[in-house]
Every structure is written in C-alpha cells, then in structure tokens.
Motif scaffolding. Structure first.
Motif, PDB file in Angstrom:
ATOM      1  N   ALA A   1       0.567  -1.541   0.130  1.00 53.98           N
ATOM      2  CA  ALA A   1      -0.204   0.202   0.016  1.00 53.98           C
ATOM      3  C   ALA A   1       1.160   1.231  -0.331  1.00 53.98           C
ATOM      4  O   ALA A   1       0.624   2.272  -0.590  1.00 53.98           O
ATOM      5  CB  ALA A   1      -1.574  -0.113   1.500  1.00 53.98           C
ATOM      6  N   ASP A   2       2.073   1.264   0.199  1.00 54.93           N
ATOM      7  CA  ASP A   2       3.162   1.767   0.692  1.00 54.93           C
ATOM      8  C   ASP A   2       3.578   2.954  -1.197  1.00 54.93           C
ATOM      9  O   ASP A   2       4.623   1.719  -1.077  1.00 54.93           O
ATOM     10  CB  ASP A   2       4.041   2.321   2.274  1.00 54.93           C
ATOM     11  CG  ASP A   2       4.886   3.560   2.163  1.00 54.93           C
ATOM     12  OD1 ASP A   2       5.168   4.521   0.864  1.00 54.93           O
ATOM     13  OD2 ASP A   2       5.635   3.507   3.095  1.00 54.93           O
ATOM     14  N   PRO A   3       3.659   3.457  -1.900  1.00 53.64           N
ATOM     15  CA  PRO A   3       4.568   3.944  -2.699  1.00 53.64           C
ATOM     16  C   PRO A   3       5.905   3.585  -2.236  1.00 53.64           C
ATOM     17  O   PRO A   3       6.629   2.933  -3.199  1.00 53.64           O
ATOM     18  CB  PRO A   3       3.517   4.896  -3.015  1.00 53.64           C
ATOM     19  CG  PRO A   3       2.894   5.441  -2.516  1.00 53.64           C
ATOM     20  CD  PRO A   3       2.817   4.707  -1.138  1.00 53.64           C
ATOM     21  N   ASP A   4       6.329   3.515  -1.597  1.00 57.44           N
ATOM     22  CA  ASP A   4       7.283   3.836  -0.851  1.00 57.44           C
ATOM     23  C   ASP A   4       8.412   2.581  -1.413  1.00 57.44           C
ATOM     24  O   ASP A   4       8.763   2.018  -1.652  1.00 57.44           O
ATOM     25  CB  ASP A   4       8.759   4.280   0.065  1.00 57.44           C
ATOM     26  CG  ASP A   4       8.410   6.159  -0.142  1.00 57.44           C
ATOM     27  OD1 ASP A   4       8.721   6.802  -1.441  1.00 57.44           O
ATOM     28  OD2 ASP A   4       7.631   7.118   0.445  1.00 57.44           O
ATOM     29  N   GLU A   5       6.995   2.061  -0.345  1.00 55.85           N
ATOM     30  CA  GLU A   5       7.486   0.176   0.292  1.00 55.85           C
ATOM     31  C   GLU A   5       7.195  -0.524  -1.198  1.00 55.85           C
ATOM     32  O   GLU A   5       8.333  -1.907  -1.546  1.00 55.85           O
ATOM     33  CB  GLU A   5       7.053  -0.442   1.280  1.00 55.85           C
ATOM     34  CG  GLU A   5       6.896  -1.973   1.744  1.00 55.85           C
ATOM     35  CD  GLU A   5       8.297  -1.199   2.445  1.00 55.85           C
ATOM     36  OE1 GLU A   5       8.187  -2.936   3.035  1.00 55.85           O
ATOM     37  OE2 GLU A   5       8.855  -0.679   3.101  1.00 55.85           O
ATOM     38  N   ALA A   6       6.678   0.052  -1.720  1.00 50.21           N
ATOM     39  CA  ALA A   6       6.249  -0.339  -3.069  1.00 50.21           C
ATOM     40  C   ALA A   6       7.820  -0.682  -4.217  1.00 50.21           C
ATOM     41  O   ALA A   6       7.989  -1.673  -4.670  1.00 50.21           O
ATOM     42  CB  ALA A   6       4.771  -0.108  -3.773  1.00 50.21           C
ATOM     43  N   SER A   7       7.762   0.462  -4.095  1.00 49.97           N
ATOM     44  CA  SER A   7       8.802   0.914  -4.537  1.00 49.97           C
ATOM     45  C   SER A   7      10.153   0.136  -4.949  1.00 49.97           C
ATOM     46  O   SER A   7      11.439   0.026  -5.625  1.00 49.97           O
ATOM     47  CB  SER A   7       9.853   2.352  -5.599  1.00 49.97           C
ATOM     48  OG  SER A   7      10.750   2.660  -5.565  1.00 49.97           O
TER      49      SER A   7
ATOM     50  N   GLN B   1       4.651  -9.719  -5.956  1.00 48.42           N
ATOM     51  CA  GLN B   1       3.184  -9.921  -6.403  1.00 48.42           C
ATOM     52  C   GLN B   1       3.256 -11.120  -6.550  1.00 48.42           C
ATOM     53  O   GLN B   1       4.304 -12.294  -7.369  1.00 48.42           O
ATOM     54  CB  GLN B   1       2.990  -8.905  -7.671  1.00 48.42           C
ATOM     55  CG  GLN B   1       2.845  -7.583  -7.909  1.00 48.42           C
ATOM     56  CD  GLN B   1       2.281  -7.287  -9.131  1.00 48.42           C
ATOM     57  OE1 GLN B   1       1.497  -7.946  -9.835  1.00 48.42           O
ATOM     58  NE2 GLN B   1       2.726  -5.802  -9.484  1.00 48.42           N
ATOM     59  N   VAL B   2       2.079 -11.860  -6.187  1.00 43.19           N
ATOM     60  CA  VAL B   2       1.534 -13.534  -6.186  1.00 43.19           C
ATOM     61  C   VAL B   2      -0.442 -13.370  -6.423  1.00 43.19           C
ATOM     62  O   VAL B   2      -0.924 -12.997  -6.674  1.00 43.19           O
ATOM     63  CB  VAL B   2       1.619 -13.848  -4.882  1.00 43.19           C
ATOM     64  CG1 VAL B   2       3.385 -13.963  -4.419  1.00 43.19           C
ATOM     65  CG2 VAL B   2       1.005 -12.945  -3.609  1.00 43.19           C
ATOM     66  N   PHE B   3       0.253 -14.856  -7.135  1.00 43.56           N
ATOM     67  CA  PHE B   3      -1.547 -15.176  -7.473  1.00 43.56           C
ATOM     68  C   PHE B   3      -1.972 -16.180  -6.833  1.00 43.56           C
ATOM     69  O   PHE B   3      -0.572 -17.393  -6.801  1.00 43.56           O
ATOM     70  CB  PHE B   3      -1.267 -15.114  -8.993  1.00 43.56           C
ATOM     71  CG  PHE B   3      -0.656 -15.990  -9.898  1.00 43.56           C
ATOM     72  CD1 PHE B   3      -1.248 -17.216  -9.777  1.00 43.56           C
ATOM     73  CD2 PHE B   3       0.274 -15.955 -10.107  1.00 43.56           C
ATOM     74  CE1 PHE B   3      -0.566 -17.859 -10.953  1.00 43.56           C
ATOM     75  CE2 PHE B   3       1.183 -16.373 -10.747  1.00 43.56           C
ATOM     76  CZ  PHE B   3       0.774 -17.080 -10.676  1.00 43.56           C
ATOM     77  N   ILE B   4      -3.466 -16.497  -6.943  1.00 46.55           N
ATOM     78  CA  ILE B   4      -3.601 -17.844  -6.223  1.00 46.55           C
ATOM     79  C   ILE B   4      -4.193 -18.226  -7.795  1.00 46.55           C
ATOM     80  O   ILE B   4      -5.403 -17.632  -8.256  1.00 46.55           O
ATOM     81  CB  ILE B   4      -4.671 -17.609  -5.299  1.00 46.55           C
ATOM     82  CG1 ILE B   4      -4.141 -17.343  -4.150  1.00 46.55           C
ATOM     83  CG2 ILE B   4      -5.487 -18.904  -4.930  1.00 46.55           C
ATOM     84  CD1 ILE B   4      -4.922 -17.563  -2.612  1.00 46.55           C
ATOM     85  N   ASN B   5      -4.233 -19.362  -8.028  1.00 41.35           N
ATOM     86  CA  ASN B   5      -4.844 -20.041  -8.999  1.00 41.35           C
ATOM     87  C   ASN B   5      -5.993 -20.232  -8.949  1.00 41.35           C
ATOM     88  O   ASN B   5      -6.527 -21.284  -8.080  1.00 41.35           O
ATOM     89  CB  ASN B   5      -3.941 -21.640 -10.039  1.00 41.35           C
ATOM     90  CG  ASN B   5      -2.601 -21.012 -10.203  1.00 41.35           C
ATOM     91  OD1 ASN B   5      -2.780 -20.536 -11.860  1.00 41.35           O
ATOM     92  ND2 ASN B   5      -1.930 -21.519  -9.725  1.00 41.35           N
ATOM     93  N   LEU B   6      -6.805 -19.823  -9.675  1.00 38.29           N
ATOM     94  CA  LEU B   6      -8.469 -19.822  -9.888  1.00 38.29           C
ATOM     95  C   LEU B   6      -9.434 -21.614 -10.133  1.00 38.29           C
ATOM     96  O   LEU B   6     -10.377 -21.757 -10.438  1.00 38.29           O
ATOM     97  CB  LEU B   6      -9.279 -18.865  -9.881  1.00 38.29           C
ATOM     98  CG  LEU B   6      -8.794 -17.771  -9.182  1.00 38.29           C
ATOM     99  CD1 LEU B   6      -9.718 -16.852  -9.867  1.00 38.29           C
ATOM    100  CD2 LEU B   6      -8.997 -18.023  -7.614  1.00 38.29           C
ATOM    101  N   ALA B   7      -8.062 -21.756 -11.273  1.00 40.20           N
ATOM    102  CA  ALA B   7      -8.567 -23.150 -11.969  1.00 40.20           C
ATOM    103  C   ALA B   7      -7.075 -23.813 -12.127  1.00 40.20           C
ATOM    104  O   ALA B   7      -6.218 -23.308 -11.631  1.00 40.20           O
ATOM    105  CB  ALA B   7      -8.592 -22.426 -13.107  1.00 40.20           C
TER     106      ALA B   7
END
Length: 112
Positions: free
Chosen positions: A51-57, A94-100
């Motif tokens: 959520a924090d742009p500095d942390e994301a960077s 970034q991560v994702f969960i497979n929905l299939a």
C-alpha cells in the motif's frame, strides 16, 4: 468492503527461492493491507503491491531468481505462485492464487 483472512501452506522444497522471499515479505508485513487488485475469473486472483508507494518501489527494485521448474508440481487450483514479467528472474512481491488448474503456466516459469 470486508476483509478476510486465509492460511497458506508454503512448500520450500517446491520453490526454495520463492518460499524464502515469501517468508521475508510476510515477516516485513508487506502484505498487510495489500488488496487483491486483479481477478480473472477461472484463472487467477493477484495481489502483493504494498500500500505504501515507497515500500512498493523498494521491493520492485529487488527481483529474485526464478526457481527451477518441478515436473511433479503444477499450478493447480488453489496453489500460490509469484507473478513475474516475461523476463527471467523478475519476481518481486506480487503473487497470485490459481482459480483453476493452470498447467500451461508451468512451462512459463511460474513455479507454485
């Protein structure tokens, strides 16, 4: 909007580099208040941008190497994997969960 919690089981033997990064991100509270920002029905739900742009960077500048593909492990429904660009060694937070069941992702470097 409501908030939900869930538990993930991490398998370092499947993806040791990714598992270590995931633990680091959890320990650093990177996923706290991170929201799912992309849902493709029947495919994936993705989150992990702090959520924090500095942390994301900061995390965007710290990519990790790809884990070697495991023949016996596939991107099945409910399995978590790191998102990445088309370039090798581009995983960040970034991560994702497979929905299939998404076995087609296995050969593209997405190791659950």
């Amino acid at each position: 909007q409501g908030h939900a919690s869930f538990v993930l089981e991490v398998h370092p033997e499947w993806a040791p580099i990714g598992a270590a990064r995931f633990q680091e991100l959890v320990d650093q509270h990177v996923y706290t208040d991170a929201e799912i920002f992309r849902v493709v029905p029947g495919f994936v739900a993705q989150w992990g941008i702090p959520a924090d742009p500095d942390e994301a960077s900061k995390w965007r500048k710290k990519p990790i190497a790809d884990d070697p593909s495991q023949q016996e492990v596939s991107n099945l429904r409910g399995y978590l994997s790191f998102a990445k660009s088309s370039k090798p060694n581009s995983r960040t937070s970034q991560v994702f969960i497979n929905l299939a069941d998404n076995a087609k992702l296995d050969s593209m470097g997405f190791v659950p």
